[in-house]
Design a protein around this motif. Structure first.
Motif, mmCIF file in Angstrom:
data_model
loop_
_atom_site.group_PDB
_atom_site.id
_atom_site.type_symbol
_atom_site.label_atom_id
_atom_site.label_comp_id
_atom_site.label_asym_id
_atom_site.label_seq_id
_atom_site.Cartn_x
_atom_site.Cartn_y
_atom_site.Cartn_z
ATOM 1 N N GLN A 79 0.841 -1.203 0.000
ATOM 2 C CA GLN A 79 0.000 0.000 0.000
ATOM 3 C C GLN A 79 0.872 1.248 0.000
ATOM 4 O O GLN A 79 0.587 2.226 -0.686
ATOM 5 N N PHE A 80 1.959 1.209 0.792
ATOM 6 C CA PHE A 80 2.918 2.309 0.855
ATOM 7 C C PHE A 80 3.466 2.612 -0.549
ATOM 8 O O PHE A 80 3.561 3.772 -0.954
ATOM 9 N N LEU A 81 3.784 1.562 -1.294
ATOM 10 C CA LEU A 81 4.329 1.740 -2.640
ATOM 11 C C LEU A 81 3.256 2.192 -3.623
ATOM 12 O O LEU A 81 3.527 3.025 -4.493
ATOM 13 N N VAL A 82 2.033 1.672 -3.485
ATOM 14 C CA VAL A 82 0.924 2.113 -4.345
ATOM 15 C C VAL A 82 0.702 3.617 -4.178
ATOM 16 O O VAL A 82 0.405 4.327 -5.141
ATOM 17 N N LEU A 83 0.880 4.087 -2.948
ATOM 18 C CA LEU A 83 0.732 5.519 -2.663
ATOM 19 C C LEU A 83 2.009 6.299 -2.992
ATOM 20 O O LEU A 83 2.162 7.455 -2.606
ATOM 21 N N LYS A 84 2.923 5.648 -3.694
ATOM 22 C CA LYS A 84 4.155 6.257 -4.204
ATOM 23 C C LYS A 84 5.036 6.839 -3.105
ATOM 24 O O LYS A 84 5.699 7.868 -3.288
ATOM 25 N N LYS A 85 5.029 6.191 -1.932
ATOM 26 C CA LYS A 85 5.856 6.610 -0.787
ATOM 27 C C LYS A 85 5.537 8.034 -0.349
ATOM 28 O O LYS A 85 6.366 8.693 0.266
ATOM 29 N N ASP A 86 4.344 8.499 -0.656
ATOM 30 C CA ASP A 86 3.927 9.861 -0.299
ATOM 31 C C ASP A 86 3.500 9.883 1.166
ATOM 32 O O ASP A 86 2.568 9.186 1.560
ATOM 33 N N GLU A 87 4.182 10.691 1.959
ATOM 34 C CA GLU A 87 3.936 10.689 3.397
ATOM 35 C C GLU A 87 2.506 11.090 3.748
ATOM 36 O O GLU A 87 1.844 10.426 4.548
ATOM 37 N N GLU A 88 2.020 12.145 3.140
ATOM 38 C CA GLU A 88 0.671 12.624 3.465
ATOM 39 C C GLU A 88 -0.393 11.587 3.094
ATOM 40 O O GLU A 88 -1.307 11.296 3.884
ATOM 41 N N LEU A 89 -0.267 11.020 1.902
ATOM 42 C CA LEU A 89 -1.239 10.012 1.472
ATOM 43 C C LEU A 89 -1.193 8.783 2.372
ATOM 44 O O LEU A 89 -2.232 8.238 2.744
ATOM 45 N N PHE A 90 0.013 8.349 2.732
ATOM 46 C CA PHE A 90 0.137 7.157 3.576
ATOM 47 C C PHE A 90 -0.412 7.406 4.974
ATOM 48 O O PHE A 90 -1.117 6.565 5.536
ATOM 49 N N ARG A 91 -0.098 8.571 5.526
ATOM 50 C CA ARG A 91 -0.620 8.906 6.860
ATOM 51 C C ARG A 91 -2.155 8.933 6.839
ATOM 52 O O ARG A 91 -2.801 8.409 7.745
ATOM 53 N N ASP A 92 -2.729 9.551 5.813
ATOM 54 C CA ASP A 92 -4.188 9.601 5.700
ATOM 55 C C ASP A 92 -4.768 8.197 5.583
ATOM 56 O O ASP A 92 -5.792 7.883 6.186
#
Length: 90
Positions: free
Chosen positions: A49-62
Motif C-alpha cells: 500500500q505504501f508503494l501504491v501511494l508512491k511513498k507519499d507521506e501525506e497520502l500514507f498517513r491519511d
C-alpha cells in the motif's frame, strides 16, 4: 528527526519476509488487529500500500488514519519505518 525505537531498528535491519503487521514501528496489537481485519495481515501487504501511494507521506498517513485510526505519532513511526526499509532494500 526523532530517535527511532528498537522496533524500528529491528524492522529495518533485515529483509521483511513474512513479518506480521505488528512488526512495523507504530503498529501495536490494537492497530494490528484493525489492519488484519481489513486484509493487511503482513508487513509486506502494508508495504504494498505504501508503494501504491508512491511513498507519499501525506497520502500514507491519511490511509493509516482512515484504515486503522492510527494517531499522528503512530502514522509517523510507521511511515518512517517503511521509508527507511525501502531506502535500504529497494
Amino acid at each position: 528527526m526523532s530517535s527511532t525505537s528498537q522496533k524500528h531498528k529491528d524492522f529495518v535491519a533485515e529483509p521483511m519476509g513474512e513479518k506480521p503487521v505488528t512488526a512495523l514501528a507504530g503498529i501495536g496489537e490494537v492497530l494490528g488487529q484493525r489492519l488484519e481485519g481489513k486484509g493487511f495481515d503482513k508487513a509486506y501487504v502494508v508495504l504494498g500500500q505504501f508503494l501504491v501511494l508512491k511513498k507519499d507521506e501525506e497520502l500514507f498517513r491519511d490511509w493509516l488514519k482512515d484504515t486503522c485510526k492510527a494517531n499522528v505519532k503512530q502514522q509517523g513511526d510507521c511511515f518512517g519505518c517503511l521509508k527507511e526499509w525501502c531506502d535500504a532494500f529497494l
